[in-house]
Motif scaffolding. Structure first.
Motif, mmCIF file in Angstrom:
data_model
loop_
_atom_site.group_PDB
_atom_site.id
_atom_site.type_symbol
_atom_site.label_atom_id
_atom_site.label_comp_id
_atom_site.label_asym_id
_atom_site.label_seq_id
_atom_site.Cartn_x
_atom_site.Cartn_y
_atom_site.Cartn_z
ATOM 1 N N VAL A 117 0.877 -1.164 0.000
ATOM 2 C CA VAL A 117 0.000 0.000 0.000
ATOM 3 C C VAL A 117 0.917 1.217 0.000
ATOM 4 O O VAL A 117 1.740 1.384 0.910
ATOM 5 C CB VAL A 117 -0.936 0.026 1.224
ATOM 6 N N TRP A 118 0.813 2.030 -1.024
ATOM 7 C CA TRP A 118 1.718 3.155 -1.232
ATOM 8 C C TRP A 118 0.886 4.433 -1.211
ATOM 9 O O TRP A 118 0.293 4.825 -2.209
ATOM 10 C CB TRP A 118 2.440 2.988 -2.555
ATOM 11 N N THR A 119 0.809 5.059 -0.055
ATOM 12 C CA THR A 119 0.078 6.311 0.077
ATOM 13 C C THR A 119 1.114 7.425 0.170
ATOM 14 O O THR A 119 1.341 8.017 1.229
ATOM 15 C CB THR A 119 -0.835 6.285 1.320
ATOM 16 N N ALA A 120 1.776 7.635 -0.950
ATOM 17 C CA ALA A 120 2.863 8.612 -1.018
ATOM 18 C C ALA A 120 2.829 9.275 -2.384
ATOM 19 O O ALA A 120 3.172 8.645 -3.384
ATOM 20 C CB ALA A 120 4.206 7.934 -0.771
ATOM 21 N N ASP A 121 2.402 10.504 -2.417
ATOM 22 C CA ASP A 121 2.354 11.267 -3.663
ATOM 23 C C ASP A 121 3.722 11.910 -3.876
ATOM 24 O O ASP A 121 3.952 13.060 -3.503
ATOM 25 C CB ASP A 121 1.241 12.323 -3.586
ATOM 26 N N SER A 133 9.619 7.860 -9.374
ATOM 27 C CA SER A 133 8.599 6.799 -9.341
ATOM 28 C C SER A 133 9.206 5.416 -9.138
ATOM 29 O O SER A 133 8.509 4.460 -8.771
ATOM 30 C CB SER A 133 7.766 6.822 -10.628
ATOM 31 N N GLU A 136 8.757 3.477 -5.629
ATOM 32 C CA GLU A 136 7.611 2.580 -5.460
ATOM 33 C C GLU A 136 7.856 1.250 -6.154
ATOM 34 O O GLU A 136 7.503 0.189 -5.623
ATOM 35 C CB GLU A 136 6.339 3.230 -5.998
ATOM 36 N N ARG A 140 7.639 -2.341 -4.338
ATOM 37 C CA ARG A 140 6.646 -3.301 -4.835
ATOM 38 C C ARG A 140 7.331 -4.625 -5.158
ATOM 39 O O ARG A 140 6.846 -5.701 -4.804
ATOM 40 C CB ARG A 140 5.936 -2.748 -6.071
ATOM 41 N N HIS A 151 3.203 -1.101 4.118
ATOM 42 C CA HIS A 151 2.389 0.097 3.973
ATOM 43 C C HIS A 151 3.301 1.302 4.139
ATOM 44 O O HIS A 151 4.035 1.392 5.135
ATOM 45 C CB HIS A 151 1.282 0.135 5.029
ATOM 46 N N VAL A 153 3.267 5.491 4.140
ATOM 47 C CA VAL A 153 2.410 6.678 4.214
ATOM 48 C C VAL A 153 3.295 7.920 4.299
ATOM 49 O O VAL A 153 4.105 8.051 5.232
ATOM 50 C CB VAL A 153 1.477 6.627 5.445
ATOM 51 N N HIS A 155 3.133 11.508 5.224
ATOM 52 C CA HIS A 155 2.250 12.441 5.930
ATOM 53 C C HIS A 155 2.348 13.834 5.332
ATOM 54 O O HIS A 155 1.339 14.490 5.091
ATOM 55 C CB HIS A 155 2.605 12.478 7.419
ATOM 56 N N HIS A 156 3.564 14.288 5.090
ATOM 57 C CA HIS A 156 3.780 15.561 4.408
ATOM 58 C C HIS A 156 5.240 15.640 3.986
ATOM 59 O O HIS A 156 6.093 14.926 4.509
ATOM 60 C CB HIS A 156 3.401 16.765 5.280
#
Length: 195
Positions: A117-121, A133, A136, A140, A151, A153, A155-156
Motif C-alpha cells: 500500500v503506497w500512500t505517497a504522492d 517513481s 515505489e 513493490r 504500507h 504513508v 504524511h507531508h
C-alpha cells in the motif's frame, strides 16, 4: 544459526549479485550504476542494521527501471531466504521517520503474503539518473518477492530527495523491527503455526 542469503540473478536486462545478513551491523557496498539508488541502498543497510552487498550490471542505456526493480526482487528473495521458517521473529514492525519538512511512516508484516500500500504522492522528478517513481517500483518488487505486507504513508513533504530518503529509512527500520528475534518467542508468531 546464521540468517544470511545470497542470490545471483541474470536476465537479458540485468546481472545481479546480492548478499544479505539480517543480523549485521549496517555494512554496505552498493554498485548498481545508479548513484541515487546506491545512496538509498546504503540507508536500507544502515537503518535496517543489515549487511548488504549489491552488484548490478543493468541496461542503463535504456533507463534505470530494470536495475531498480530487479534489485528489489533480489532483496525480497534474500530477505525471505534469510528468515527461513520465521521461528522466533517479531513479525511486525513500524517506524515513523522525519527528515526536515518530510514525515513518513512505514509498517511491515512478514506474513508470507505480498501486499504493498503506497500512500505517497512523490513528485515526478529525476534525481540524477533515478526517476522518483522507481522508489515505489523497488518496494513493490521487494514486498512481492519477499512475501510481506508493506504500507508506506507520506504524511507531508515537499523535497523529493527527502521524501524518498525518509521512505527508505522508515522501511528499513520497520524491517529491522519485524525481522528481529524475540527472546520470549519459541515458535512462529502466528496462530496457524506457519508464515
Amino acid at each position: 544459526m546464521a540468517r544470511t542469503a545470497t542470490i545471483r540473478r541474470e536476465t537479458a536486462e540485468t546481472k545481479i549479485d546480492l548478499a544479505l545478513d539480517l543480523d549485521g551491523t549496517g555494512r554496505h557496498d552498493a554498485a548498481t550504476g545508479v548513484g541515487f539508488f546506491d545512496h538509498m541502498l546504503t540507508h536500507l543497510a544502515k537503518h535496517g542494521l543489515f549487511d548488504l552487498n549489491v552488484k548490478c550490471e543493468g541496461d542503463l542505456h535504456v533507463d534505470a527501471h530494470h536495475t531498480v526493480e530487479d534489485v528489489g526482487i533480489c532483496f525480497g528473495k534474500c530477505l525471505a531466504q534469510g528468515l527461513g521458517d520465521k521461528t522466533g521473529i517479531r513479525r511486525y514492525g513500524s517506524a515513523t521517520v522525519p527528515m526536515d519538512e518530510t514525515l513518513v511512516t512505514a509498517a511491515v508484516d512478514l506474513s508470507g503474503r505480498p501486499f504493498l500500500v503506497w500512500t505517497a504522492d512523490v513528485p515526478n522528478e529525476m534525481l540524477g539518473t533515478f526517476r522518483s517513481s522507481l522508489a515505489e517500483e523497488f518496494w513493490r518488487a521487494a514486498s512481492s518477492a519477499g512475501a510481506f505486507n508493506l504500507h508506506v504513508v507520506l504524511h507531508h513533504g515537499k523535497n523529493t530527495h527527502h521524501i524518498i530518503e525518509a521512505i527508505f529509512k522508515a522501511a528499513a527500520r520497520a524491517l529491522r523491527a519485524a525481522t528481529e528475534l524475540d527472546p520470549r518467542r519459541t515458535g512462529v508468531p502466528s496462530t496457524n503455526g506457519v508464515l
